[in-house]
Scaffold this active site. Sequence first.
Site, mmCIF file in Angstrom:
data_model
loop_
_atom_site.group_PDB
_atom_site.id
_atom_site.type_symbol
_atom_site.label_atom_id
_atom_site.label_comp_id
_atom_site.label_asym_id
_atom_site.label_seq_id
_atom_site.Cartn_x
_atom_site.Cartn_y
_atom_site.Cartn_z
ATOM 1 N N MET A 4 9.467 1.437 -1.483
ATOM 2 C CA MET A 4 9.548 2.887 -1.382
ATOM 3 C C MET A 4 10.223 3.355 -0.098
ATOM 4 S SD MET A 4 5.930 4.214 -2.992
ATOM 5 C CE MET A 4 4.918 3.327 -1.804
ATOM 6 N N LYS A 5 10.705 2.416 0.722
ATOM 7 C CA LYS A 5 11.281 2.795 1.998
ATOM 8 C C LYS A 5 12.796 3.031 1.881
ATOM 9 C CE LYS A 5 7.443 2.878 4.265
ATOM 10 N NZ LYS A 5 6.523 2.555 3.185
ATOM 11 N N ILE A 6 13.436 3.303 3.026
ATOM 12 C CA ILE A 6 14.880 3.568 3.037
ATOM 13 C C ILE A 6 15.640 2.252 2.964
ATOM 14 C CG2 ILE A 6 16.773 4.666 4.292
ATOM 15 C CD1 ILE A 6 14.688 6.429 5.686
#
Length: 376
Positions: free
Chosen positions: A181-183
């Site tokens: 779910m991160k960049i």
Amino acid sequence: MINVFQPSLGEEELAAVGEVFESGWLGRGSRTSTFEAEFAAHIGVGGQHVTAVNSCTEGLFMAMELLEIKPGDEVVMPSVSFVGAANAVASRGADLAFCDVDERTLNPRLEHVTEAVTDRTKAVVVLHYGGRPGWVGDIALWCRERGIALVEDAACAVASTVDGVACGTFGDIGVWSFDAMKILVTGDGGMLYARDPELAARAATMANLGLLQSSGLAAASAGVADRWWEFEVSSFSRRSVTNDLASAIGSVQLRRLPAFVRRRRAIAAAYRLGLAGLGTLRLPPELPEGHLSSEYLFWVQLEPQLRDELARHLRKRGIYTTFRYFPLDGVSAYGARHSPAGAARAASTTLLLPLHQALDDATVQQIIDEVREVAS
């Protein structure tokens, strides 16, 4: 459904994984070492200060062990924090002291931290909420002057800086997340930074079960003539390392990170422009001069009933929203109590809108239009 989070993965990442397959070695190896060096350069530190780990949460657990947090110690952290940070402290038998946050930025100010500190405080943990650096410089200086360790949960702040200094490097230990779910994503994974060289060396050994040699093969390759399979253990640690599959993806994602962040900043700017002037809706404050955010989260704030109405309306229109992070002092496992005033207000009024680099202009405008329909 338009998601709040969504990674950007493609042919480059697939090709990098294919190269790992062809190498015949999937575990921790040369690609992980390369990724560590590349990430260290990205945050402006020497490669010996960072260790790739299998998750940011594991990095937080390691941080508490490295700092030798023990029963009777106290660790201060914002009420609005990730559950992994609280679990890391609680697992050591230490006491959690939750401090308040600024209700607009959801980051703690220095005075929030100092109000929670006692003579038993061994460490402070700060989260860079949504990628905003917050008051980390002030907090880091205050902690350093008093011999209190500072751990930065930089999970949301992979490209956040203050006057060119990377978030995660202000304190004694910093941790980053590369989960799905991160960049910058590797599926699961993270990175740990330690300012002190001895602490950094301990972290690297700790991540690999506390073994004083990485493997029998490494010992044999280094010229050990007899019984290269023998070993010693320096700590009763877990296997926390990542692998070359994740690291190969990470190297590609790191090269693409500047473009990801540019797009996210453009989307945040579009939200600011499109949602300006709505009397019932508040936007995050403008960043102070010298601060750059990774723009991991973008939020709006409304009175609680209207906030919930907006969330239901958007969900019916195929737009998912949420609030992170639920105040930890409301969790019974940590000894539930009343949340500090700012954290409680933020939790009841804040709604996260979709923000990821895969959103096109038409979708961003659709979200703006739907928000305005309820909040105008």
